[in-house]
Design a protein around this motif. Structure first.
Motif, PDB file in Angstrom:
ATOM      1  N   PRO A  87       0.865  -1.148   0.145  1.00 47.78           N
ATOM      2  CA  PRO A  87      -0.016   0.134  -0.032  1.00 47.78           C
ATOM      3  C   PRO A  87       0.823   1.114   0.149  1.00 47.78           C
ATOM      4  O   PRO A  87       1.689   1.039   0.705  1.00 47.78           O
ATOM      5  CB  PRO A  87      -0.892  -0.139   1.478  1.00 47.78           C
ATOM      6  CG  PRO A  87      -0.746  -1.598   1.438  1.00 47.78           C
ATOM      7  CD  PRO A  87       0.392  -2.006   0.923  1.00 47.78           C
ATOM      8  N   TYR A 110      -0.978   1.889  -4.733  1.00 51.34           N
ATOM      9  CA  TYR A 110      -0.045   1.063  -4.080  1.00 51.34           C
ATOM     10  C   TYR A 110       1.165   1.696  -4.729  1.00 51.34           C
ATOM     11  O   TYR A 110       1.315   2.407  -5.358  1.00 51.34           O
ATOM     12  CB  TYR A 110      -0.082  -0.216  -4.424  1.00 51.34           C
ATOM     13  CG  TYR A 110      -1.272  -1.274  -3.739  1.00 51.34           C
ATOM     14  CD1 TYR A 110      -0.808  -2.071  -2.856  1.00 51.34           C
ATOM     15  CD2 TYR A 110      -2.562  -0.940  -4.030  1.00 51.34           C
ATOM     16  CE1 TYR A 110      -1.970  -2.775  -2.064  1.00 51.34           C
ATOM     17  CE2 TYR A 110      -3.608  -1.524  -3.409  1.00 51.34           C
ATOM     18  CZ  TYR A 110      -3.304  -2.515  -2.273  1.00 51.34           C
ATOM     19  OH  TYR A 110      -4.307  -3.217  -1.553  1.00 51.34           O
ATOM     20  N   LEU A 143      -2.660 -10.100  -2.509  1.00 50.75           N
ATOM     21  CA  LEU A 143      -1.887  -9.663  -3.520  1.00 50.75           C
ATOM     22  C   LEU A 143      -1.560 -10.801  -4.449  1.00 50.75           C
ATOM     23  O   LEU A 143      -1.574 -10.023  -5.818  1.00 50.75           O
ATOM     24  CB  LEU A 143      -0.719  -8.812  -3.085  1.00 50.75           C
ATOM     25  CG  LEU A 143      -0.877  -7.557  -2.181  1.00 50.75           C
ATOM     26  CD1 LEU A 143       0.441  -7.079  -1.916  1.00 50.75           C
ATOM     27  CD2 LEU A 143      -1.742  -6.677  -3.209  1.00 50.75           C
TER      28      LEU A 143
END
Length: 170
Positions: A87, A110, A143
């Motif tokens: 992030p 991100y 992710l």
């Protein structure tokens, strides 16, 4: 290198043209060792960079969905290796008047951390997190498999890494 978290180290980096000397606590350190250490401790994911070399010029309108889509998958793999996607900023938690807690909405931005020898990204390049090599598992299991679009020029370029801003695609 092991050290007590409460101790402070003096790091000195001196640039000489295209080369840099690194010293920690007055002792010379091999810059390639700094790079290897940085990448191995910071990078735990296996990002891939994909590029649509024709851009959107060969995409067509899907009349059923109303979306412009590629006629066929036409992205090519530009780079893969060790890096990180994390992030860009964390949600801020503040204590406003009256003691109630206010939470600001999280950002969808991100940052991708790539080795300096990875190719420079172009607008609309896609960064995909293919996997993780972290011994304890991925930093964020959600992710894995996600795709991000490169959205800005580099946030920062350092002697060993390039940090770029990316936005979630899917």
């Amino acid at each position: 290198m092991e050290h007590d978290d409460n101790s402070q180290r003096h790091v000195q980096i001196t640039a000489h043209g295209g080369r840099a000397d690194v010293a920690i606590d007055g002792k010379q350190v091999d810059p390639s060792a700094v790079k290897a250490y940085s990448i191995s401790h910071l990078a735990g994911e296996q990002p891939e960079v994909w590029r649509d070399s024709a851009g959107r010029t060969d995409d067509v309108l899907d009349e059923t969905t109303g979306r412009v889509v590629p006629l066929a998958p036409d992205e090519e793999l530009v780079w893969d290796g060790l890096g990180a996607v994390m992030p860009f900023g964390r949600p801020a938690i503040t204590q406003p008047f009256g003691g109630s807690v206010a939470v600001e909405p999280p950002t969808t931005d991100y940052q991708a951390v790539l080795p300096i020898d990875a190719p420079a990204l172009r607008r609309d390049d896609v960064v995909r997190v293919a996997g993780s090599v972290r011994p304890g598992g991925p930093r964020d299991p959600q992710l894995i498999g996600r795709r991000f679009r490169f959205s800005d020029e580099a946030v920062g370029t350092y002697s060993v890494v390039r940090i770029v801003r990316v936005q979630v695609i899917d």
